[in-house]
Scaffold this motif. Structure first.
Motif, mmCIF file in Angstrom:
data_model
loop_
_atom_site.group_PDB
_atom_site.id
_atom_site.type_symbol
_atom_site.label_atom_id
_atom_site.label_comp_id
_atom_site.label_asym_id
_atom_site.label_seq_id
_atom_site.Cartn_x
_atom_site.Cartn_y
_atom_site.Cartn_z
ATOM 1 N N PHE A 35 0.845 -1.205 0.000
ATOM 2 C CA PHE A 35 0.000 0.000 0.000
ATOM 3 C C PHE A 35 0.874 1.247 0.000
ATOM 4 N N VAL A 36 1.876 1.273 0.881
ATOM 5 C CA VAL A 36 2.773 2.433 0.972
ATOM 6 C C VAL A 36 3.492 2.638 -0.355
ATOM 7 N N ALA A 37 3.999 1.571 -0.950
ATOM 8 C CA ALA A 37 4.711 1.686 -2.232
ATOM 9 C C ALA A 37 3.777 2.175 -3.342
ATOM 10 N N ALA A 38 2.541 1.674 -3.351
ATOM 11 C CA ALA A 38 1.595 2.026 -4.412
ATOM 12 C C ALA A 38 1.111 3.474 -4.316
ATOM 13 N N HIS A 39 1.065 4.025 -3.094
ATOM 14 C CA HIS A 39 0.486 5.361 -2.920
ATOM 15 C C HIS A 39 1.523 6.442 -2.611
ATOM 16 N N SER A 40 2.799 6.114 -2.708
ATOM 17 C CA SER A 40 3.854 7.116 -2.565
ATOM 18 C C SER A 40 4.174 7.693 -3.931
ATOM 19 N N ASP A 41 4.461 8.983 -3.971
ATOM 20 C CA ASP A 41 4.787 9.653 -5.226
ATOM 21 C C ASP A 41 6.279 10.004 -5.216
ATOM 22 N N PRO A 42 7.083 9.374 -6.059
ATOM 23 C CA PRO A 42 8.517 9.651 -6.046
ATOM 24 C C PRO A 42 8.859 11.101 -6.412
ATOM 25 N N ALA A 43 7.946 11.802 -7.043
ATOM 26 C CA ALA A 43 8.194 13.197 -7.418
ATOM 27 C C ALA A 43 7.931 14.164 -6.264
ATOM 28 N N ALA A 44 7.324 13.679 -5.188
ATOM 29 C CA ALA A 44 7.006 14.535 -4.039
ATOM 30 C C ALA A 44 8.236 14.706 -3.154
ATOM 31 N N ASN A 45 8.188 15.735 -2.296
ATOM 32 C CA ASN A 45 9.285 15.958 -1.362
ATOM 33 C C ASN A 45 9.320 14.894 -0.258
ATOM 34 N N HIS A 46 8.133 14.518 0.250
ATOM 35 C CA HIS A 46 8.062 13.557 1.359
ATOM 36 C C HIS A 46 6.838 12.658 1.197
ATOM 37 N N ASN A 47 7.025 11.364 1.447
ATOM 38 C CA ASN A 47 5.932 10.395 1.510
ATOM 39 C C ASN A 47 5.992 9.765 2.898
ATOM 40 N N CYS A 48 5.263 10.348 3.843
ATOM 41 C CA CYS A 48 5.284 9.891 5.225
ATOM 42 C C CYS A 48 4.106 8.945 5.443
ATOM 43 N N TRP A 49 4.300 7.943 6.295
ATOM 44 C CA TRP A 49 3.257 6.932 6.402
ATOM 45 C C TRP A 49 3.235 6.288 7.778
ATOM 46 N N ALA A 50 2.124 5.584 8.026
ATOM 47 C CA ALA A 50 1.965 4.767 9.233
ATOM 48 C C ALA A 50 0.973 3.668 8.915
ATOM 49 N N TRP A 51 1.127 2.535 9.598
ATOM 50 C CA TRP A 51 0.156 1.462 9.469
ATOM 51 C C TRP A 51 0.092 0.672 10.765
ATOM 52 N N ARG A 52 -1.036 0.007 10.976
ATOM 53 C CA ARG A 52 -1.232 -0.822 12.161
ATOM 54 C C ARG A 52 -1.991 -2.085 11.764
ATOM 55 N N VAL A 53 -1.464 -3.231 12.237
ATOM 56 C CA VAL A 53 -2.138 -4.523 12.104
ATOM 57 C C VAL A 53 -2.045 -5.170 13.481
ATOM 58 N N GLY A 54 -3.125 -5.132 14.241
ATOM 59 C CA GLY A 54 -3.108 -5.667 15.598
ATOM 60 C C GLY A 54 -2.115 -4.899 16.447
ATOM 61 N N GLN A 55 -1.216 -5.625 17.108
ATOM 62 C CA GLN A 55 -0.212 -4.981 17.960
ATOM 63 C C GLN A 55 1.029 -4.542 17.179
#
Length: 196
Positions: A35-55
Motif C-alpha cells: 500500500f505504501v509503495a503504491a500510494h507514494s509519489d517519487p516526485a514529491a518531497n516527502h511520503n510519510c506513512w503509518a500502518w497498524r495490524v493488531g499490535q
C-alpha cells in the motif's frame, strides 16, 4: 476496533505546501508495504506513512524532522481505534517552513481529516474451528453455518465418510455455534475448538 471499508483520499494546502492523504484497509504487513509503495509519489518531497495490524505498527517520517510526520499519522489512526489500516501522507513543499509544531499539525491533521471522511466498519474477532461431518449431516451443517453472520468457510476437504470443514467463526459466538451444530446433528458432528 474499526477498519476502513475502502480507500479514501483527501487533499489540502497548508501554507503553500500541498498534502495528500491516502488511507485504506490492509490485511497484513506485506499488504501494508505494498500500500505504501503504491500510494507514494517519487516526485514529491516527502511520503510519510503509518500502518497498524493488531499490535504491530510502523511509521516513517521520510526525511521530515523525527517525530513530526509518521507518529502523528499513527496517532490519528489510534484516536479512531483503527486496525488493519495504512495511511500515506504525501507533501509537496511550497516554500514556507512549517516548523516542528506546524508539521505535526499538518501531517496529523491531514491524516485525521482523511480518516474522518472514510467509512468505518467494525472488526470482528474470529477463531478458526475444524468441523468433521458425515455426508448425511453435511448439508445441514453448511446450511446452519450459512445462516450465521460473519462465518467464513476457509476450506472443505472430503474424506471417505464425509467432510472436514475449516471455518472462521466470530469469537464471541464459537461456543454457541458449536452447541447449535451439535444439537442439530444429535451429537454426530465433531468440532475441534481453538484453545483458549
Amino acid at each position: 476496533m474499526f477498519t476502513l471499508e475502502q480507500i479514501e483520499t483527501l487533499e489540502q494546502v497548508i501554507k503553500k505546501s500541498r498534502f495528500i492523504a491516502v488511507a485504506g484497509p490492509i490485511s497484513g504487513e506485506s499488504a501494508a508495504k505494498a500500500f505504501v509503495a503504491a500510494h507514494s509519489d517519487p516526485a514529491a518531497n516527502h511520503n510519510c506513512w503509518a500502518w497498524r495490524v493488531g499490535q504491530t505498527y510502523r511509521f516513517n517520517d521520510d526525511g521530515e524532522p523525527s517525530g513530526t510526520a509518521g507518529k502523528p499519522i499513527l496517532q490519528a489512526m489510534d484516536r479512531l481505534q483503527l486496525d488493519n489500516v495504512a495511511v500515506v501522507v504525501t507533501r509537496w513543499f511550497g516554500g514556507v517552513l512549517l516548523g516542528s509544531g506546524g508539521l505535526i499539525r499538518a501531517y496529523g491533521g491531514t491524516a485525521a481529516a482523511c480518516l474522518r471522511a472514510a467509512t468505518l466498519v467494525g472488526v470482528v474477532a474470529v477463531r478458526e474451528v475444524t468441523i468433521a461431518a458425515a455426508f448425511s449431516d453435511l448439508a445441514l451443517v453448511k446450511a446452519r453455518l450459512a445462516g450465521i453472520g460473519s462465518v467464513h468457510i476457509q476450506s472443505e476437504t472430503f474424506t471417505e465418510t464425509g467432510a472436514i470443514i475449516k471455518a472462521l467463526l466470530p469469537e464471541a459466538m464459537v461456543q454457541q455455534i458449536a452447541q447449535t451444530l451439535t444439537d442439530a446433528t444429535s451429537g454426530r458432528v465433531q468440532i475441534t475448538l481453538p484453545l483458549g
